[in-house]
Design a protein around this motif. Structure first.
Motif, PDB file in Angstrom:
ATOM      1  N   PRO A 154      96.574  54.723 100.654  1.00 43.74           N
ATOM      2  CA  PRO A 154      95.531  55.547 101.296  1.00 43.74           C
ATOM      3  C   PRO A 154      95.347  56.871 100.559  1.00 43.74           C
ATOM      4  O   PRO A 154      96.241  57.353  99.866  1.00 43.74           O
ATOM      5  N   THR A 155      94.190  57.446 100.717  1.00 44.53           N
ATOM      6  CA  THR A 155      93.857  58.725 100.088  1.00 44.53           C
ATOM      7  C   THR A 155      93.827  59.830 101.135  1.00 44.53           C
ATOM      8  O   THR A 155      93.902  59.576 102.345  1.00 44.53           O
ATOM      9  N   LYS A 169      84.227  52.640 105.039  1.00 42.85           N
ATOM     10  CA  LYS A 169      84.410  51.834 106.248  1.00 42.85           C
ATOM     11  C   LYS A 169      85.166  52.604 107.319  1.00 42.85           C
ATOM     12  O   LYS A 169      84.740  52.644 108.492  1.00 42.85           O
ATOM     13  N   ILE A 170      86.257  53.255 106.943  1.00 44.21           N
ATOM     14  CA  ILE A 170      87.045  54.007 107.927  1.00 44.21           C
ATOM     15  C   ILE A 170      86.260  55.207 108.437  1.00 44.21           C
ATOM     16  O   ILE A 170      86.317  55.542 109.633  1.00 44.21           O
ATOM     17  N   GLU A 171      85.503  55.856 107.570  1.00 43.56           N
ATOM     18  CA  GLU A 171      84.682  56.988 108.021  1.00 43.56           C
ATOM     19  C   GLU A 171      83.658  56.546 109.059  1.00 43.56           C
ATOM     20  O   GLU A 171      83.463  57.206 110.091  1.00 43.56           O
ATOM     21  N   VAL A 206      92.472  48.901 109.915  1.00 40.74           N
ATOM     22  CA  VAL A 206      92.067  48.770 108.517  1.00 40.74           C
ATOM     23  C   VAL A 206      93.056  49.492 107.610  1.00 40.74           C
ATOM     24  O   VAL A 206      93.436  48.987 106.545  1.00 40.74           O
ATOM     25  N   LEU A 207      93.509  50.670 108.035  1.00 43.93           N
ATOM     26  CA  LEU A 207      94.453  51.442 107.227  1.00 43.93           C
ATOM     27  C   LEU A 207      95.808  50.759 107.125  1.00 43.93           C
ATOM     28  O   LEU A 207      96.369  50.640 106.026  1.00 43.93           O
ATOM     29  N   GLU A 208      96.346  50.326 108.251  1.00 44.44           N
ATOM     30  CA  GLU A 208      97.727  49.837 108.278  1.00 44.44           C
ATOM     31  C   GLU A 208      97.848  48.350 107.982  1.00 44.44           C
ATOM     32  O   GLU A 208      98.946  47.881 107.671  1.00 44.44           O
ATOM     33  N   GLN A 209      96.751  47.605 108.072  1.00 44.00           N
ATOM     34  CA  GLN A 209      96.846  46.167 107.858  1.00 44.00           C
ATOM     35  C   GLN A 209      96.057  45.722 106.625  1.00 44.00           C
ATOM     36  O   GLN A 209      96.633  45.188 105.667  1.00 44.00           O
ATOM     37  N   GLU A 210      94.742  45.951 106.637  1.00 46.45           N
ATOM     38  CA  GLU A 210      93.922  45.452 105.533  1.00 46.45           C
ATOM     39  C   GLU A 210      94.293  46.096 104.200  1.00 46.45           C
ATOM     40  O   GLU A 210      94.453  45.408 103.184  1.00 46.45           O
ATOM     41  N   MET A 211      94.447  47.408 104.191  1.00 42.74           N
ATOM     42  CA  MET A 211      94.743  48.086 102.932  1.00 42.74           C
ATOM     43  C   MET A 211      96.126  47.746 102.418  1.00 42.74           C
ATOM     44  O   MET A 211      96.348  47.642 101.206  1.00 42.74           O
ATOM     45  N   GLY A 250      83.654  56.155 116.844  1.00 44.70           N
ATOM     46  CA  GLY A 250      84.625  56.290 117.924  1.00 44.70           C
ATOM     47  C   GLY A 250      85.600  55.131 118.027  1.00 44.70           C
ATOM     48  O   GLY A 250      86.425  55.092 118.946  1.00 44.70           O
ATOM     49  N   ASN A 251      85.534  54.182 117.108  1.00 41.39           N
ATOM     50  CA  ASN A 251      86.420  53.019 117.116  1.00 41.39           C
ATOM     51  C   ASN A 251      87.653  53.339 116.272  1.00 41.39           C
ATOM     52  O   ASN A 251      87.858  52.776 115.188  1.00 41.39           O
ATOM     53  N   ILE A 252      88.489  54.241 116.766  1.00 41.98           N
ATOM     54  CA  ILE A 252      89.632  54.723 115.999  1.00 41.98           C
ATOM     55  C   ILE A 252      90.694  53.641 115.866  1.00 41.98           C
ATOM     56  O   ILE A 252      91.405  53.572 114.843  1.00 41.98           O
ATOM     57  N   ASN A 253      90.822  52.762 116.849  1.00 40.05           N
ATOM     58  CA  ASN A 253      91.832  51.701 116.768  1.00 40.05           C
ATOM     59  C   ASN A 253      91.533  50.732 115.624  1.00 40.05           C
ATOM     60  O   ASN A 253      92.442  50.295 114.914  1.00 40.05           O
ATOM     61  N   GLU A 254      90.252  50.394 115.441  1.00 40.61           N
ATOM     62  CA  GLU A 254      89.875  49.512 114.337  1.00 40.61           C
ATOM     63  C   GLU A 254      90.098  50.206 112.996  1.00 40.61           C
ATOM     64  O   GLU A 254      90.507  49.577 112.016  1.00 40.61           O
TER      65      GLU A 254
END
Length: 502
Positions: free
Chosen positions: A359-360, A331-333, A347-352, A339-343
């Motif tokens: 994170p890996t 999903k992050i890739e 995902v990294l800082e909130q959903e995970m 180009g949606n780096i904010n989303e």
């Protein structure tokens, strides 16, 4: 002809050394053929044949002599497979085929290496049909050992050459040799058949795969075939394919009621509506474990269909399954490539964090690369520092390379030098491209001291700078010199290029 002083007793080592000394291949062939008649008790060994082979290869006009000499009965005992493989890889394609086809008349008991070399040779010479014919003719012989990965690589090469018809013909050999094709090969072959408008073949291949694999492993192939059928106006057949897949799920799971609530009708629907229906049906009824959801979401994110993938996430959560780290990586890739780096950061800082996932390195690499593509390399540095807080998540060489390239593209050479210095202190060897990028940047801004220091570090690591980098360094160092000394420096550099080939 060179005069030879023969010993009283001829040994293979002496003859091999004698053959290697001959400058004329004709003399080497004469020595090879005359030795058994002059010394009746003498027999060639593979070392002697290899010496003659190396001499003949030095003269292309003598290449046609290699097959008959290797197949000569005087070359007993049996030659190893490695010698025939070396000959096949060095000779032209026509002579290589001729040599391999004559192997049954020899005493060689192992042909696997020669067989693989010949297949590679024919594919590299753009002769896929001949390669398939040779494979089908010799793959079942006991002298050739075939593994699943061998056929996998062969079919992949055929698909890259645009020959799915030959790939499908070769696919049948899996079952003839009691081997199992990989899931990736099934998906690649179905997709290639669809791209070449061979829908009937793709549909039959999907049905054959369904008999041998779990439903989770054919989700991607199923979606590909159904979409292609509907695009070509064959919606009834697309509906039939989906119902057949669901029937297989029902037989394996025993779930009947869930299928009765799913409307399956593609007539009059747009392609996007058909896709949504297929995704919903497969995720609702076909997915029975995390692996199935991973397959569906990976395919959706590759197609940049974020809404459909998010629905699969919700469906997965409602059934009590917990998304895997791999799904978040995909999903992050996809978000970063879009180009949606904010989303992706959300995902990294909130959903995970809400799901208690760590994170890996892959996730951080995607985030850093996303910031660098958007021209925000300074924010990427903050995430490089953040990697230290997580266990087993230290920065790798790929992480530094992404960040240094991004900083150099923004002409932030000071920060790039700091990152490169941190990398060296962690005992990670920078690549040639990283050295080259940083040194060129320092030359561009006129920082000759730092440029020379990193040039010394580059040479100490065993890397030789290329010619253009030397020119830029000389231009930088000689910038303050007068014309006479400047021209003399260029003369020295040109002499270095001629002598050292820099």
């Amino acid at each position: 002809m060179t005069t030879v002083q023969w010993p009283r007793v001829l040994s293979p080592a002496f003859l091999a050394q004698l053959i290697r000394r001959q400058r004329n291949p004709v003399s080497a062939v004469h020595l090879f053929l005359s030795a058994p008649s002059l010394f009746p008790s003498y027999r060639h060994n593979p070392h002697v044949v290899s010496s003659l082979f190396s001499v003949l290869l030095s003269a292309p006009s003598f290449h046609p002599l290699v097959p008959p000499l290797l197949l000569c009965p005087r070359s007993a005992p049996p030659l190893p497979d490695s010698l025939f493989a070396e000959a096949i890889s060095s000779l032209p394609a026509r002579l290589s085929v001729e040599l391999f086809l004559a192997l049954p008349s020899t005493s060689c008991i192992e042909w696997t290496q020669s067989f693989n070399c010949l297949i590679d040779k024919l594919l590299s010479n753009n002769q896929p049909k001949t390669a398939v014919e040779v494979f089908l003719r010799f793959s079942r012989r006991p002298e050739v050992k075939i593994e699943s990965k061998t056929i996998d690589m062969f079919i992949s090469s055929l698909l890259e050459m645009g020959r799915p018809d030959l790939g499908l013909e070769l696919y049948k050999e899996y079952y003839q040799l009691c081997l199992v094709p990989s899931h990736e090969i099934n998906c690649m072959l179905v997709k290639s058949l669809v791209e070449h408008d061979k829908l009937d073949e793709a549909m039959h291949l999907l049905y054959s795969v369904m008999r041998n694999y779990e439903i989770e492993s054919i989700v991607v192939s199923c979606r590909t075939v159904i979409e292609a059928l509907c695009l070509n106006g064959r919606t009834e057949e697309g509906t039939r394919v989906l119902k057949r897949v669901l029937h297989k799920v029902r037989r394996r799971t025993g779930r009947v009621r869930s299928f009765l609530r799913i409307p399956i009708e593609f007539e009059g629907k747009s392609l996007e509506e058909i896709r949504e229906t297929v995704d919903f049906v497969l995720s609702f009824s076909g997915a029975r474990n995390v692996k199935a959801y991973e397959t569906i979401t990976e395919d959706l994110y590759k197609e940049r269909r974020f809404e459909g993938a998010d629905k699969v996430f919700d469906e997965m959560t409602s059934k009590g399954f917990k998304p895997s780290v791999f799904m978040y990586e995909v999903k992050i890739e996809a978000l970063c490539k879009e180009g949606n780096i904010n989303e992706a950061v959300r995902v990294l800082e909130q959903e995970m964090r809400e799901k208690d996932y760590a994170p890996t390195v892959k996730i951080f690499n995607f985030i850093i690369q996303g910031f660098c593509k958007n021209g925000e390399s300074l924010k990427a540095i903050e995430y490089l520092k953040d990697m230290k807080r997580w266990p087993k998540c230290g920065a790798r060489k790929e992480t530094y390379q992404i960040l240094i390239n991004g900083l150099c593209n923004e002409k932030r050479y000071g920060e790039a030098v700091q990152i490169l210095d941190r990398m060296v202190k962690q005992s990670l060897r920078p690549t040639d491209e990283m050295f080259d990028c940083v040194i060129r940047g320092l030359c561009e801004v006129g920082n000759r001291y730092e440029a020379v220091l990193w040039l010394e570090e580059m040479v100490e690591s065993g890397t030789v700078p290329n010619r253009t980098l030397w020119y830029e360094l000389v231009l930088l160092v000689c910038n303050g010199l007068n014309d006479v000394r400047f021209s003399s420096c260029f003369e020295v550099l040109e002499e270095m290029n001629r002598d050292c080939s820099l």
